[in-house]
Scaffold this motif. Sequence first.
Motif, PDB file in Angstrom:
ATOM      1  N   VAL A  13      82.880  21.100  59.370  1.00 16.93           N
ATOM      2  CA  VAL A  13      83.722  22.229  58.942  1.00 16.93           C
ATOM      3  C   VAL A  13      83.903  22.148  57.428  1.00 16.93           C
ATOM      4  O   VAL A  13      84.731  21.376  56.930  1.00 16.93           O
ATOM      5  N   ALA A  14      83.116  22.927  56.718  1.00 17.32           N
ATOM      6  CA  ALA A  14      83.208  22.898  55.252  1.00 17.32           C
ATOM      7  C   ALA A  14      84.427  23.703  54.794  1.00 17.32           C
ATOM      8  O   ALA A  14      84.954  24.527  55.550  1.00 17.32           O
ATOM      9  N   ALA A  15      84.859  23.470  53.572  1.00 13.92           N
ATOM     10  CA  ALA A  15      85.931  24.288  52.978  1.00 13.92           C
ATOM     11  C   ALA A  15      85.423  25.721  52.804  1.00 13.92           C
ATOM     12  O   ALA A  15      84.210  25.975  52.836  1.00 13.92           O
ATOM     13  N   GLN A  16      86.346  26.631  52.600  1.00 17.06           N
ATOM     14  CA  GLN A  16      85.945  27.986  52.213  1.00 17.06           C
ATOM     15  C   GLN A  16      85.495  27.913  50.752  1.00 17.06           C
ATOM     16  O   GLN A  16      86.191  27.284  49.938  1.00 17.06           O
ATOM     17  N   PRO A  17      84.378  28.548  50.420  1.00 17.43           N
ATOM     18  CA  PRO A  17      83.932  28.485  49.019  1.00 17.43           C
ATOM     19  C   PRO A  17      85.025  28.901  48.018  1.00 17.43           C
ATOM     20  O   PRO A  17      85.162  28.283  46.969  1.00 17.43           O
ATOM     21  N   ASP A  18      85.848  29.895  48.363  1.00 15.72           N
ATOM     22  CA  ASP A  18      86.913  30.318  47.429  1.00 15.72           C
ATOM     23  C   ASP A  18      87.907  29.189  47.177  1.00 15.72           C
ATOM     24  O   ASP A  18      88.405  29.017  46.056  1.00 15.72           O
ATOM     25  N   ASP A  19      88.221  28.428  48.230  1.00 13.04           N
ATOM     26  CA  ASP A  19      89.156  27.304  48.062  1.00 13.04           C
ATOM     27  C   ASP A  19      88.520  26.202  47.213  1.00 13.04           C
ATOM     28  O   ASP A  19      89.191  25.558  46.411  1.00 13.04           O
ATOM     29  N   ALA A  20      87.218  25.971  47.431  1.00  6.27           N
ATOM     30  CA  ALA A  20      86.519  24.953  46.633  1.00  6.27           C
ATOM     31  C   ALA A  20      86.506  25.364  45.165  1.00  6.27           C
ATOM     32  O   ALA A  20      86.744  24.550  44.265  1.00  6.27           O
ATOM     33  N   GLN A  21      86.254  26.652  44.918  1.00  3.53           N
ATOM     34  CA  GLN A  21      86.236  27.140  43.536  1.00  3.53           C
ATOM     35  C   GLN A  21      87.624  27.025  42.904  1.00  3.53           C
ATOM     36  O   GLN A  21      87.765  26.591  41.762  1.00  3.53           O
ATOM     37  N   ASP A  74      82.647  26.897  38.933  1.00  6.32           N
ATOM     38  CA  ASP A  74      83.063  25.579  38.447  1.00  6.32           C
ATOM     39  C   ASP A  74      82.501  24.426  39.268  1.00  6.32           C
ATOM     40  O   ASP A  74      82.928  23.285  39.089  1.00  6.32           O
ATOM     41  N   VAL A  75      81.576  24.710  40.160  1.00  6.09           N
ATOM     42  CA  VAL A  75      80.987  23.646  40.993  1.00  6.09           C
ATOM     43  C   VAL A  75      79.577  23.365  40.476  1.00  6.09           C
ATOM     44  O   VAL A  75      78.748  24.260  40.377  1.00  6.09           O
ATOM     45  N   ASP A  76      79.366  22.104  40.127  1.00  9.42           N
ATOM     46  CA  ASP A  76      78.099  21.727  39.462  1.00  9.42           C
ATOM     47  C   ASP A  76      77.254  20.803  40.317  1.00  9.42           C
ATOM     48  O   ASP A  76      76.505  19.974  39.786  1.00  9.42           O
ATOM     49  N   ALA A 132      74.634  25.448  51.234  1.00  9.92           N
ATOM     50  CA  ALA A 132      74.590  24.842  49.893  1.00  9.92           C
ATOM     51  C   ALA A 132      74.708  25.887  48.788  1.00  9.92           C
ATOM     52  O   ALA A 132      75.464  25.718  47.828  1.00  9.92           O
ATOM     53  N   ARG A 133      74.007  26.984  48.957  1.00  8.29           N
ATOM     54  CA  ARG A 133      73.982  27.972  47.878  1.00  8.29           C
ATOM     55  C   ARG A 133      75.373  28.556  47.637  1.00  8.29           C
ATOM     56  O   ARG A 133      75.748  28.833  46.499  1.00  8.29           O
ATOM     57  N   ALA A 134      76.127  28.725  48.730  1.00  6.69           N
ATOM     58  CA  ALA A 134      77.476  29.305  48.595  1.00  6.69           C
ATOM     59  C   ALA A 134      78.368  28.410  47.736  1.00  6.69           C
ATOM     60  O   ALA A 134      79.214  28.890  46.988  1.00  6.69           O
ATOM     61  N   PHE A 135      78.185  27.103  47.838  1.00  6.72           N
ATOM     62  CA  PHE A 135      79.008  26.186  47.030  1.00  6.72           C
ATOM     63  C   PHE A 135      78.412  25.986  45.641  1.00  6.72           C
ATOM     64  O   PHE A 135      79.120  25.960  44.641  1.00  6.72           O
ATOM     65  N   LEU A 136      77.096  25.842  45.608  1.00  7.52           N
ATOM     66  CA  LEU A 136      76.471  25.449  44.346  1.00  7.52           C
ATOM     67  C   LEU A 136      76.348  26.623  43.376  1.00  7.52           C
ATOM     68  O   LEU A 136      76.019  26.426  42.213  1.00  7.52           O
ATOM     69  N   ILE A 166      81.602  18.795  38.151  1.00 13.66           N
ATOM     70  CA  ILE A 166      82.465  18.733  39.329  1.00 13.66           C
ATOM     71  C   ILE A 166      81.631  19.113  40.553  1.00 13.66           C
ATOM     72  O   ILE A 166      81.039  20.196  40.598  1.00 13.66           O
ATOM     73  N   GLN A 167      81.591  18.192  41.515  1.00 13.77           N
ATOM     74  CA  GLN A 167      80.851  18.472  42.745  1.00 13.77           C
ATOM     75  C   GLN A 167      81.820  18.914  43.839  1.00 13.77           C
ATOM     76  O   GLN A 167      82.991  18.559  43.826  1.00 13.77           O
ATOM     77  N   TYR A 168      81.263  19.628  44.809  1.00 18.72           N
ATOM     78  CA  TYR A 168      81.988  19.819  46.067  1.00 18.72           C
ATOM     79  C   TYR A 168      81.315  18.922  47.099  1.00 18.72           C
ATOM     80  O   TYR A 168      80.082  18.777  47.117  1.00 18.72           O
ATOM     81  N   GLY A 169      82.104  18.310  47.978  1.00 18.65           N
ATOM     82  CA  GLY A 169      81.542  17.524  49.084  1.00 18.65           C
ATOM     83  C   GLY A 169      82.346  17.771  50.337  1.00 18.65           C
ATOM     84  O   GLY A 169      83.580  17.899  50.288  1.00 18.65           O
ATOM     85  N   GLY A 170      81.651  17.831  51.464  1.00 16.64           N
ATOM     86  CA  GLY A 170      82.308  18.038  52.757  1.00 16.64           C
ATOM     87  C   GLY A 170      81.490  18.995  53.585  1.00 16.64           C
ATOM     88  O   GLY A 170      81.579  20.205  53.416  1.00 16.64           O
ATOM     89  N   SER A 171      80.615  18.410  54.451  1.00 18.20           N
ATOM     90  CA  SER A 171      79.795  19.206  55.369  1.00 18.20           C
ATOM     91  C   SER A 171      78.884  20.204  54.649  1.00 18.20           C
ATOM     92  O   SER A 171      78.671  21.323  55.119  1.00 18.20           O
ATOM     93  N   VAL A 172      78.357  19.783  53.499  1.00 19.46           N
ATOM     94  CA  VAL A 172      77.347  20.613  52.831  1.00 19.46           C
ATOM     95  C   VAL A 172      76.028  20.457  53.584  1.00 19.46           C
ATOM     96  O   VAL A 172      75.632  19.347  53.951  1.00 19.46           O
TER      97      VAL A 172
END
Length: 255
Positions: free
Chosen positions: A176-184, A226-228, A218-222, A207-213
Amino acid sequence: MRRPVVVANWKMHKSVQDAERFLRRLLELAPQRPQVELVVCPSATALQAVGRVLAGTKIAWGAQSARPEPEGAFTGEVSLTQVIEHGVTHMICGHSERRALFGEDNRLIARKVEATLSAGLVPILCVGETLDQRRHGEAWSMVEEQLVVALHGVELEDPSRLVLAYEPVWAIGTGVAAQPDDAQDMAARLRRWLGERFGAGGGEVRIQYGGSVKPENARAFLGLADVDGALVGGASLDPDSFWKIAQGAVAGRQP
Ligand code: PEP
């Protein structure tokens, strides 16, 4: 321009042979000069073999954990000095599994970050809140406390010497990944905090996001402003899946 960095955290998986097989395939997939920085963090037992295969390539390798003391009576542990012998350039500090399962607190994590930086390596500092903390509106205060203590006393001359991984605890290994908006939202707060703490250069820390990527998300987070990059556990065990995630970082940057 912040170059995306995608890190494989293999946790307690893979024999030496499995690690070598993975890397041979990854080297087939990855071009000579990948647009994304790739870092593989195997178990300490596979570090030497991983270093042998990756030496002279554009793929880096790191430690999942190591004690900051150079040596001593720490049965079952390895020291930073010992993993450096195997050519690591990065170390994961403060992973939520180390915090929850091995009782690592912010003060020990601070010592690890400090020792990692002093040795000229790049700490990948993990921060993140539990589900309860998020539900109670305490996500940011928890993350901020982790940052304040872990980076206490750190002077950062070069922002490329630190990577921050925002990893909500409830998203790690759960599917269960975070919502991309919350990660951003969290990544933007982290970037503001880094800018205030370290000046203009702080804002350039990756700054990375991690959690069920996974390759599918992947594209939605990357692609987030502000996610690098990503810190990847389960989906990094397969070279094709790991490479697809890395490609997501390139695609996510394209307009
Ligand atoms: C991790 O181990 O840091 C992680 C994010 O794991 P997973 O990708 O399996 O959620």
